[in-house]
Design an enzyme around this catalytic site. Sequence first.
Site, mmCIF file in Angstrom:
data_model
loop_
_atom_site.group_PDB
_atom_site.id
_atom_site.type_symbol
_atom_site.label_atom_id
_atom_site.label_comp_id
_atom_site.label_asym_id
_atom_site.label_seq_id
_atom_site.Cartn_x
_atom_site.Cartn_y
_atom_site.Cartn_z
ATOM 1 N N GLY A 248 0.846 -1.190 0.000
ATOM 2 C CA GLY A 248 0.000 0.000 0.000
ATOM 3 C C GLY A 248 0.879 1.237 0.000
ATOM 4 O O GLY A 248 1.783 1.379 -0.818
ATOM 5 N N HIS B 251 2.880 1.951 2.528
ATOM 6 C CA HIS B 251 3.958 1.739 3.504
ATOM 7 C C HIS B 251 5.182 1.111 2.868
ATOM 8 O O HIS B 251 5.077 0.120 2.146
ATOM 9 C CB HIS B 251 3.476 0.846 4.648
ATOM 10 C CG HIS B 251 4.574 0.426 5.575
ATOM 11 N ND1 HIS B 251 5.244 1.314 6.382
ATOM 12 C CD2 HIS B 251 5.146 -0.801 5.792
ATOM 13 C CE1 HIS B 251 6.168 0.659 7.064
ATOM 14 N NE2 HIS B 251 6.127 -0.614 6.722
ATOM 15 N N HIS C 156 8.436 -5.557 7.891
ATOM 16 C CA HIS C 156 8.218 -6.370 6.686
ATOM 17 C C HIS C 156 9.529 -7.037 6.272
ATOM 18 O O HIS C 156 10.105 -6.733 5.221
ATOM 19 C CB HIS C 156 7.666 -5.491 5.557
ATOM 20 C CG HIS C 156 6.442 -6.065 4.915
ATOM 21 N ND1 HIS C 156 5.256 -6.238 5.601
ATOM 22 C CD2 HIS C 156 6.207 -6.522 3.650
ATOM 23 C CE1 HIS C 156 4.345 -6.750 4.795
ATOM 24 N NE2 HIS C 156 4.892 -6.949 3.607
ATOM 25 N N ASP D 74 8.452 -11.984 0.668
ATOM 26 C CA ASP D 74 7.111 -12.548 0.536
ATOM 27 C C ASP D 74 6.810 -13.350 1.796
ATOM 28 O O ASP D 74 7.720 -13.837 2.473
ATOM 29 C CB ASP D 74 7.051 -13.461 -0.703
ATOM 30 C CG ASP D 74 5.634 -13.874 -1.061
ATOM 31 O OD1 ASP D 74 4.684 -13.326 -0.477
ATOM 32 O OD2 ASP D 74 5.471 -14.758 -1.921
ATOM 33 N N GLY D 75 5.533 -13.475 2.130
ATOM 34 C CA GLY D 75 5.125 -14.313 3.253
ATOM 35 C C GLY D 75 5.083 -13.620 4.600
ATOM 36 O O GLY D 75 4.914 -14.283 5.626
ATOM 37 N N ARG E 197 1.596 -14.104 6.514
ATOM 38 C CA ARG E 197 1.368 -15.483 6.962
ATOM 39 C C ARG E 197 2.280 -15.847 8.121
ATOM 40 O O ARG E 197 1.835 -16.398 9.128
ATOM 41 C CB ARG E 197 1.572 -16.447 5.793
ATOM 42 C CG ARG E 197 0.376 -16.546 4.858
ATOM 43 C CD ARG E 197 0.719 -17.273 3.575
ATOM 44 N NE ARG E 197 1.571 -16.455 2.724
ATOM 45 C CZ ARG E 197 2.440 -16.930 1.852
ATOM 46 N NH1 ARG E 197 2.603 -18.235 1.721
ATOM 47 N NH2 ARG E 197 3.158 -16.123 1.094
#
Length: 228
Positions: free
Chosen positions: A65, A67, A109, A113-114, A117
């Site tokens: 988004g 961020h 972050h 990826d991931g 989850r």
Amino acid sequence: MPTGRRELREIYEAKNLAAVTEDLLSESEDLSTQLILRWHGMLLAGIRDDIAGRFRRGDEWVRVGGHLGANPAFVPELITGAVERFLADESMTLLERVAWFHCEFELIHPFVDGNGRIGRVLINKQLQDAGVPPLIVRARNRHSDYYPQLEEYSTRSSHDGMTRLLVLLVLESLHKRIALVTSRRVVALADWARAVGVSGASATNKARRQTIPAFRVRDRWMISEDFR
């Protein structure tokens, strides 16, 4: 992504998440950076082996988004610092610490990826270590209930909203376990509402606020038939 590849990824995601969950349930080691990396490696195995089990590095910037994730050069120390604070900080209650850590993790972050989850797996690791039953952050409600709390932390450094969400989800998890163990029968909330003369909208609102011991099964609200 072509449909066939998307479906294959979904199969790997489900299989890998099941393997991580099994490891979570059988694993007793403390939360650590090494554990996070191991679970991420399991989660992305066969999906993105080039990035599985390691933090972002070099020019691997990520944006979600509006961020921008932390500078890749600082990710390892930021995650290590967050883990250390979670384990040592006694100024917050358990759910406050879990909420803060989750918000900080997603703000950093750390992976290409991931992140979502693995972040939600870590919530249940932290709860399990404290003897609290696991919770489910449901995909259907994330845009209304979950993502706004991450945005609140990103813009205001406040994890209060995430704490409130986790409290509701833990209550729901407890209500589900109590009802399934002690109730003669659980029924759809709509059926219970008709039986006790409560409007369906009112019953659903009470369930969402956990002022009645309702819980979801496959996104359908349920409750003990005998609750009054």
